[in-house]
Write an enzyme that holds these catalytic residues in place. Structure first.
Site, PDB file in Angstrom:
ATOM      1  N   ALA A   1      16.860   9.731 -44.162  1.00 38.27           N
ATOM      2  CA  ALA A   1      17.623  10.758 -43.442  1.00 38.27           C
ATOM      3  C   ALA A   1      16.740  11.925 -42.997  1.00 38.27           C
ATOM      4  O   ALA A   1      17.044  12.612 -42.011  1.00 38.27           O
ATOM      5  CB  ALA A   1      18.754  11.269 -44.337  1.00 38.27           C
TER       6      ALA A   1
ATOM      7  N   GLU B   1      14.002  11.169 -36.081  1.00 37.95           N
ATOM      8  CA  GLU B   1      13.837  10.137 -35.061  1.00 37.95           C
ATOM      9  C   GLU B   1      13.747  10.729 -33.655  1.00 37.95           C
ATOM     10  O   GLU B   1      13.127  10.160 -32.758  1.00 37.95           O
ATOM     11  CB  GLU B   1      15.000   9.132 -35.096  1.00 37.95           C
ATOM     12  CG  GLU B   1      15.070   8.282 -36.348  1.00 37.95           C
ATOM     13  CD  GLU B   1      15.947   8.909 -37.426  1.00 37.95           C
ATOM     14  OE1 GLU B   1      16.256  10.116 -37.289  1.00 37.95           O
ATOM     15  OE2 GLU B   1      16.308   8.198 -38.381  1.00 37.95           O
TER      16      GLU B   1
ATOM     17  N   ASP C   1     -17.468  28.393 -11.269  1.00 37.65           N
ATOM     18  CA  ASP C   1     -18.499  28.602 -10.253  1.00 37.65           C
ATOM     19  C   ASP C   1     -17.977  29.656  -9.266  1.00 37.65           C
ATOM     20  O   ASP C   1     -16.774  29.908  -9.213  1.00 37.65           O
ATOM     21  CB  ASP C   1     -18.768  27.267  -9.545  1.00 37.65           C
ATOM     22  CG  ASP C   1     -19.778  27.386  -8.424  1.00 37.65           C
ATOM     23  OD1 ASP C   1     -20.732  28.170  -8.583  1.00 37.65           O
ATOM     24  OD2 ASP C   1     -19.625  26.710  -7.399  1.00 37.65           O
TER      25      ASP C   1
END
Length: 397
Positions: free
Chosen positions: A84, A88, A130
């Protein structure tokens, strides 16, 4: 590929994994894959939940036995407690959140290969960027020219060779160009490997092939009516000493009616170090003294503070033809002509992007081959630098 600097012969010496690209590919294959911050955090959460569930299961299992319940019932109840506690819904929730992030990134033209990479962006604390072409438009344009005699301004934007030359507010008649300006523009045009590309059906705008800095010098010369093909007929190219990052200059050797001309351009400090004379604009060449050098460096710094990239141009004339052209016997006793200052304007959208990154607590570091003061000026314009004394680290440091 295009040859953008110097010239040479292409020789196939390797194929497949034996090439330089192959070596880079093999290096990338050997990189150890590390987990993203989200994966590490989820792993911690999963371990915590697993240990907590196990502890609760053991606790209720022992409690059930102490209360006199049967072993099977107590064991089944403990298994139920442990099961439990397993979330999930955690995996689909995280996957869905990342997928939405990828979808939002795709709408902003950013492709993401791994879902976890989206979250990793949120953990960024520093961006190293850059300058040329990333923060700026990569369209160099000569804006000012300085010689010991005059300071010129040049109109026009981009690579289209249309514009005028001014001294103050006065427009210069191209038919009566001064000797030093004419010479400076010719040096910039000949000591050069770039060329202009005219508009076509495929590309409707003016462009250049080669280095943008060199392209700007070609455009400036064409604004004055000089073309490379015509000038090369008079000054035939004999040899070239290409630019390198150590000496920060390049030279070309030309033959004009049995006189040998050495044309040099490069970083101001490195170029003037190879000069022993100066063209003072009064139709005379005189010895370069300490005051002249200080004046040139001062003007270079003034241009750099305005965010301009600066190149120095020099030459020498000789009737001696060396059997072997080397840096030592070519780049010496040069005559300093002047400075060409170019502007590469910042991209309009960059300032807002920098502001957003700073609001998110991300530090931005600019990495560029430009002169320090030029980089600082651009950084101020786009908001990377705000303080009075920014930290500028040079290559040597």
């Amino acid at each position: 590929t295009n040859v953008t600097s110097g010239s040479g012969i292409a020789i196939v010496y390797a194929t497949g994994m034996n090439t330089q690209f192959g070596k880079i590919a093999s290096l990338t294959q050997n990189i150890k894959i590390e987990q993203s911050p989200l994966q590490k955090q989820l792993q911690k959460v999963a371990k915590f939940i697993a240990y907590l569930s196990l502890a609760m299961g053991i606790f209720f299992f022992l409690l059930g036995l102490m209360m006199g319940r049967s072993l099977i019932d107590t064991f089944m109840f403990a298994i139920g407690i442990i099961t439990a506690n397993v979330p999930e819904g955690l995996l689909p929730t995280v996957t869905l959140a990342l997928a939405v992030g990828v979808q939002r990134m795709a709408k902003r033209n950013a492709l993401v290969k791994k879902l976890s990479s989206v979250e990793t962006l949120g953990g960024a604390t520093v961006i190293c960027t850059d300058k040329t072409g990333t923060l700026t438009q990569n369209e160099m344009t000569v804006k000012e020219i300085w010689t010991p005699a005059f300071k010129y301004t040049v109109s026009g934007v981009g690579y289209e060779p249309s514009g005028d030359f001014f001294i103050g507010e006065d427009k210069i008649d191209l038919k009566t160009l001064s000797d030093e300006l004419s010479l400076l523009l010719k040096i910039g045009l000949l000591c050069n490997n770039s060329r202009i590309v005219k508009p076509s059906n495929e590309n409707p705008s003016w462009n250049i092939i080669g280095d943008p800095t060199e392209g700007a010098l070609v455009v400036a010369a064409e604004k004055a009516g000089f073309t490379r093909e015509e000038i090369l007929k008079e000054y035939q190219l004999v040899y070239e000493l290409p630019f390198d990052s150590k000496r920060k200059r390049m030279s070309t050797i030309h033959n004009a009616e049995n006189d040998i001309y050495v044309l040099t351009k490069g970083a101001p400090k490195e170029t003037i170090s190879a000069c022993n004379y100066i063209f003072d604009g009064k139709d005379r060449i005189r010895k370069l003294d300490k005051e002249d050098v200080e004046k040139v460096i001062k003007q270079n710094d003034a241009f750099a503070k305005e965010g301009l990239r600066v190149l120095a141009l020099a030459y020498k004339k000789t009737n001696k033809i060396d059997k072997e052209y080397t840096i030592d016997n070519i780049e010496n006793n040069l005559v300093f002509i002047g400075l060409a200052a170019m502007m590469d304007p910042p991209r309009p959208e960059v300032k807002k992007a920098v502001e957003n990154a700073q609001k998110a607590g991300i530090k931005i570091i600019m990495i560029t081959g430009d002169y320090g003061l030029t980089a600082e000026s651009i950084a101020r314009k786009i908001g990377i630098v705000n303080g009075s004394h920014p930290r500028i680290i040079t290559g040597n440091e």
